[in-house]
Design an enzyme around this catalytic site. Structure first.
Site, short mmCIF file in Angstrom:
data_model
loop_
_atom_site.label_atom_id
_atom_site.label_comp_id
_atom_site.label_asym_id
_atom_site.label_seq_id
_atom_site.Cartn_x
_atom_site.Cartn_y
_atom_site.Cartn_z
N LYS A 120 37.13 24.15 -9.78
CA LYS A 120 37.51 22.79 -9.40
C LYS A 120 38.86 22.79 -8.69
CE LYS A 120 35.17 19.74 -12.71
NZ LYS A 120 35.37 18.68 -13.72
N LYS A 202 23.05 24.54 -9.04
CA LYS A 202 22.68 23.54 -10.04
C LYS A 202 22.73 22.13 -9.44
CE LYS A 202 25.39 21.76 -13.43
NZ LYS A 202 26.15 21.56 -14.66
N LYS A 205 26.13 16.05 -10.31
CA LYS A 205 26.45 14.69 -9.89
C LYS A 205 27.62 14.64 -8.92
CE LYS A 205 27.92 13.42 -14.64
NZ LYS A 205 29.11 14.09 -15.04
#
Ligand code: AMP
Ligand code: TRP
Length: 337
Positions: A120, A202, A205
């Site tokens: 991230k 994957k 969202k």
């Protein structure tokens, strides 16, 4: 009272989802659908982890909307507010307090090794909040406050869970036995749902390509369109193999909804093509999500009902969390209030 006694005999489960993006079919099939099955056998805490969500900047209006929508989705998916404790993380201040106490017992080196932080922070460039670095010790607080036995999470969270166990073990050996050491729990049918456009990734969202993901709240026609555009391959034969990740993903989705094994599905599709498979997957997903969407819309209209659920949840959660927090403070050497 009898319910309390009952709960004391049951193992404790804790899990949470961040209200940081609209929920996907991956969240539903990989997490929510399995949680529904756990509620009769375990004492479950299902949390809306808004403190985690703000480790990345959120628009206030979005955070508000998503937090209530997430609570509605929990309930609409079949997670009973009576049987379980459903609550919003920031409503139980013990999470933030416990997280600080644990942070002081966590090493820089441990947090630096977390792959989620590395991924991230790499994407974010220079303005990386300290909260993002500290994320795992907040997650450890969530879990440890409730004497949790089992934590149902996806594979991506196992490193955080391992760190939770390390922090708990260290605290226990420094200050004497305080925490139960939790175990991960990956349900058997916990399918990993992949991105529709890049099926080696994957379904997430936080994806920027709307065609890559199916949202739980996507209207039926949008769901159908996204599935019809899902990437497959040029072989034209329905097989369940890593060489055909797109087809494999569609089979996994169908298998998780229909509770039929991928192998059985493969034999059913012998002689049939991808368009048959896709249209069945679309029908199954729409049939599964449509009733949930209707329920969510109804629940969102009844704000006072939702409020009663999260208030009661926070009260139940606070009772247990505060007890653990007081115990920690006392052992660390803080003067009891
Ligand atoms: P997240 O969206 O990362 O906050 O994840 C919330 C929960 O949903 C976790 O338990 C994840 O393991 C699960 N989850 C998220 N994406 C997927 C996916 N694509 N397939 C299966 N489970 C998922
Ligand atoms: N980090 C988890 C995720 O992104 C969410 C989470 C926060 C969580 N606290 C938790 C999951 C405690 C399980 C237990 O999926």
């Amino acid at each position: 009272m009898s319910e309390n006694l009952n709960n004391e005999n049951k193992k404790v489960i804790f899990s949470g989802i961040q209200p940081s993006g609209d929920l996907t079919l991956g969240n539903y099939l990989g997490a929510l659908k399995n949680w529904v099955k756990l509620q009769d056998d375990y004492d479950c805490y299902f949390c809306i982890v808004d403190l985690h969500a703000i480790t990345v900047r959120q628009k206030p209006a979005d955070l508000r909307r998503r937090s209530l929508e997430l609570l509605s989705i929990y309930i609409a998916a079949g997670i009973s507010p009576e049987k379980n404790t459903l609550f919003i993380q920031s409503h139980v201040p013990a999470h933030a307090e416990c997280s600080w106490l644990l942070t002081c017992n966590t090493y820089m080196g441990e947090l630096s090794r977390m792959t989620q932080y590395k991924d991230k922070s790499q994407k974010m460039g220079s303005s990386i909040g300290v909260g993002l670095f500290n994320y795992p010790s907040l997650m450890a607080a969530d879990i440890l406050l409730y004497n949790t036995d089992l934590v149902p999470v996806g594979k991506d969270q196992t490193q955080h869970l391992e760190l939770t166990r390390d922090i708990a073990t260290r605290f226990n050996s420094t200050y004497s036995d305080t925490f139960k050491i939790p175990e991960g729990y990956i349900p058997k049918e916990g399918a990993k749902i992949m991105d529709l456009q890049e099926p080696l990734k994957k379904m997430s969202k936080s994806s920027d390509n709307p065609n890559s993901i199916i949202l739980i709240m996507d209207p039926p026609e949008v769901i159908r369109k996204k599935i019809s555009r899902a990437v497959t391959d040029s072989l034209g034969i329905v097989n369940y193999t890593d060489d055909q990740p797109g087809v494999k993903n569609l089979l996994n989705i169908l298998s998780a909804i229909k509770r039929t094994s991928p192998e059985e599905l493969v034999s059913y599709y012998k002689g049939k093509g991808y368009s048959d498979l896709k249209s069945d997957v679309a029908d199954a997903v729409v049939a599964e999500l449509e009733p949930i969407q209707k329920k969510v819309q109804e629940l969102l209209k009844d704000k006072s009902y939702l409020e009663s659920i999260y208030k009661e949840g926070a009260q139940k959660a606070s009772y247990v969390a505060n007890k653990t927090l007081r115990k920690m403070q006392k052992k660390i050497g803080m003067i009891p209030r």
